[in-house]
Every structure is written in C-alpha cells, then in structure tokens.
Write an enzyme that holds these catalytic residues in place. Structure first.
Site, short mmCIF file in Angstrom:
data_model
loop_
_atom_site.label_atom_id
_atom_site.label_comp_id
_atom_site.label_asym_id
_atom_site.label_seq_id
_atom_site.Cartn_x
_atom_site.Cartn_y
_atom_site.Cartn_z
CE LYS A 89 -4.34 -1.51 1.62
NZ LYS A 89 -4.34 -2.96 1.81
CD GLU A 111 -10.60 4.72 1.17
OE1 GLU A 111 -10.53 5.86 1.14
OE2 GLU A 111 -10.18 3.92 0.89
CB SER A 377 -0.21 -8.24 -1.06
OG SER A 377 -0.90 -9.05 -0.49
C1 PLP Z 1 -4.99 -4.03 1.65
C2 PLP Z 1 -4.51 -5.07 1.27
C3 PLP Z 1 -4.99 -6.18 0.28
C4 PLP Z 1 -6.12 -5.73 -0.66
O1 PLP Z 1 -6.08 -4.81 -1.50
P1 PLP Z 1 -5.71 -4.67 -2.90
O2 PLP Z 1 -6.18 -3.21 -3.24
O3 PLP Z 1 -6.74 -5.62 -3.57
O4 PLP Z 1 -4.25 -5.07 -3.22
C5 PLP Z 1 -4.04 -7.33 -0.17
N1 PLP Z 1 -2.97 -7.55 0.66
C6 PLP Z 1 -2.58 -6.85 1.73
C7 PLP Z 1 -1.47 -7.41 2.62
C8 PLP Z 1 -3.23 -5.57 2.03
O5 PLP Z 1 -2.81 -5.04 3.09
#
Ligand code: PLP
Length: 392
Positions: A89, A111, A377
């Site tokens: 993020k 948000e 992610s």
């Molecule tokens: C917020 C988040 C997501 C989901 O958000 P996307 O916009 O779909 O990437 C996925 N993995 C993690 C670790 C997150 O913090």
C-alpha cells in the site's frame, strides 16, 4: 485488453466517474493533472528516491525452492511484504502524497477498513508534515485497535463513521462528504484501484512498479522477462493491478486473480465478487458489485480484512469480462492452510490476503518448465491473532 483505460476512464464497459455534481471540480483537477505530474522529471526523481530509500524498493523476487518442489514447478515470490509498513500500500500513498504536494494541497483525507491503508496514509503524511484525517467505521476501530493506535502515533486524526454497518463503506461515504466540503485544500488518497476516474488508473500506475521490477528481476535470473503465470489476490485489486500491469499486453502470460470465497462461494459469507456480483456502480465507478436483486450492496465476508470488499476495481472487471485474467476464489480455510504451508516450507508468514493468492497454487496445474510469480502483498504479523486460533 489494454493496461490503461480510455479518455473517460473505461476498461471496456467498466470504469468512468459516477460522482455527485459537487465533486466534479476536485475530480476534474486531478484528471487534468495526474499524468502531467507523473511525467515531470522532478516528480519522477523524488518518487524513485522515496521508493528506494524510504519504502525499501526494489523488493526481492525470491526463488522459493522448497515451495516450488512441493508444486513441481518454479515459483518466485514478489516480496511486497518487505516494504516499509509491511505491504504494497505504501507504493500508492507515496505516489499520491507527491501528487497532493504538487497540487498545493495541505490537508489529506483517507478511508480505511482494517486500517492498513490508513496507516500507509498516516505514514506519508508524517513524512511530509501534512495534516491527515482518516475515516474509519466505528466497528472497525474496535476490531482493529492496534492500527488505530498506529495512525494516532503517526499524528493522524481518526474519525469514527457511525452510520450504517459502521464499516468501510460508511467510512468511504464520510470521506467523500469531507471532500465535498473542502474542495480546494484537500486531497483524498483512495487506497485501491477503485473510485472515479482517474483513481483506478493513477493507483495502477503507482503500483505498476511491482511488475516493472518483476520483469527486470526475471530477466536477470532466467534470461526471460516474462513468467508463464502471475498470481495475486484481489480486494479492490491494487496489488494485482501492480503485479499484472506490464504483463496485461503480453498474451503469453497467464494472469490469475484470486478472490476471497469466505466460508464458501454460495454460503452467504463470501467476497467472491466476480462469481456472485453483477454490473453496478460502487464508490464512483461502474464495475462488478455484489448486490441483492433490487441493487442493494451486500455485506461481504472474508477472514482477511483486506479482501472483505463487495466490489473490485474496473480494471479487474474488464480483465474478467474479456477473459484476459482467470478469476479463482479461495476459502478462509484454504487461505489459512496455504499460509501455514508457506511458513513451514519457506520461513515466511504471509498476510491472510496474500495467503489467498498462495492457495490458488493448489487449484492450478503447472508444467515443470513453468515460471510462476506469486505477489506476496503483505506480511502476516497483523494476522497472528487469527492464525493463533488455528494453532493447537
Ligand atoms: C489492503 C491489502 C490487500 C487488498 O488490497 P488490494 O487493493 O486488492 O491489493 C491485499 N493484501 C494486503 C497485505 C493488504 O494490506
């Protein structure tokens, strides 16, 4: 399908800007400036420096040997979990804070659902000394107290949204109301590839650093910049958009998006938007939305807070509609099992969101010669309370 939308922000029939009249000036200002700003050499230099020295990029592309052996193919993990603040993020919030600065904005709003995007926004506001206001459902504030504390320690003001279900959708409504009331001095940092045009495209471009690095790193490691598969989880879809971006126009690369099936796709407790949803408008763009027969948005469920969203960004709706990406769904239990498998084979505890992408490895068939990239992610520290309930 193309990686960028048309002039009006459409990926096929999805996208656009469905917003109240009073937001037009803000959205128009952004639409007219975002590409110019992003192409400016001084901007490019500053973002490159912050991504490297502050966020810790490039993140490694890690050859997961023991995980690969367990699936009979070659698997690389793109280590977004090693970014500052523990997830992808920050790539987006760094980009947007610089855009806000260039537009002369002094006040930042955001948000947040689980608090991950709120923390990433509060982080860059502290970095730049800008005022930060984060809207969060009051129910989410109770459930995610550590992230509320993080945001406050970083200097942000967290305002509870107390209407409706007191969760993400209500926080988003409050943030939009705030933006309408502060049209000139405020920038709204949206946390995923959702919202009115140009947000989905702008956020996808900021996250596209993920696939740009994958290409460079694969070329060095294998002599070929193209993998056979790229797998990523989809909440709103920003990590997937970033991991797919530079491969969308490469037809030889199979793109796999993984949604949260919760307790099971047809259980009534799911967030598998493409399986259950229909075209509709959510948060300012036309996309695929989980809704009742009369168009009320339904409450999603997922064990992972980041995937607990009743829609997907319009790019993903386009990837689904055209068949350019394959959409799979993993249940809560499948995701948790995949997280434990990664921990035991590689010594990496993934975020519950990322665990959904890992769970898809079991649902696909690979040749020994394939090159599979999974976007990891985020890291699992924030999910230990949930994982602990599975440890005997
Ligand atoms: C917020 C988040 C997501 C989901 O958000 P996307 O916009 O779909 O990437 C996925 N993995 C993690 C670790 C997150 O913090």
């Amino acid at each position: 399908m193309k990686k960028n939308p048309d002039q009006q922000g459409y990926y096929g029939s999805f996208g656009g800007a469905y917003i109240p009249e009073m937001l037009h000036p803000n959205v128009l200002e952004l639409r007219e400036n975002y590409l110019l700003i992003m192409q400016d050499p001084a901007f490019r230099e500053e973002i490159a420096q912050l991504l490297s020295d502050y966020a810790g990029r490039a993140t490694p592309l890690y050859y997961a040997k023991r995980l690969s052996e367990s699936f009979g193919t070659t698997i690389y993990l793109k280590r977004e979990d090693l970014c500052h603040t523990g997830a992808h993020k920050i790539n987006n919030t760094i980009g947007q804070i610089l855009v806000a600065e260039k537009l002369g904005k002094k006040r930042i709003i955001a948000e947040t659902g689980a608090g991950q995007h709120g923390v990433a926004t509060a982080t860059v506001c502290a970095l730049k000394g800008l005022e930060c206001i984060v809207y969060m459902g009051s129910k989410d504030m109770e459930r995610q107290a550590p992230n509320v504390a993080r945001m406050k320690m970083l200097g942000a003001t967290v305002i509870p949204a107390t209407s409706g279900s007191k969760t993400l959708k209500d926080a988003t409504n409050e943030a939009i109301r705030d933006w309408i009331n502060h049209p000139s001095d405020t920038h709204y940092i949206i946390g995923s590839v959702v919202g009115p045009h140009p947000y989905p495209d702008m956020v996808a471009r900021f996250q596209s650093v993920i696939s740009a690095e994958i290409k460079d790193q694969l070329l060095v490691k294998t002599g070929n910049p193209l993998p056979t598969h790229v797998i990523a989880c989809v909440g709103g879809g920003s990590n997937a958009a970033g991991a797919f971006y530079h491969f969308i126009e490469e037809p030889g690369v199979e793109l796999v998006a993984v949604e949260a099936a919760g307790l099971g796709i047809s259980s009534g407790y799911s967030a598998a938007t493409t399986q259950l949803g229909k075209p509709g408008v959510l948060h300012g763009s036309k996309s695929i939305v989980m809704q009742t027969a009369d168009g009320q948005v339904t409450e999603p469920h997922s064990i992972s807070a980041g995937l607990d969203y009743p829609g997907i960004g319009p790019m993903h709706a386009g990837l689904f509609e055209t068949g350019r990406a394959k959409f799979l769904a993993a249940t809560d239990d499948e995701a948790v099992a995949a997280a434990f498998h990664l921990a035991a084979t590689e010594g990496i505890i993934p975020a519950l969101e990322s665990a959904h992408a890992l769970a898809a490895l079991k649902q696909l068939e690979f040749a020994p010669t394939d090159t599979v990239v999974v976007c990891l992610s985020g890291r699992g520290d924030k999910d230990m309370a949930t994982y602990m309930t599975y440890i005997k």
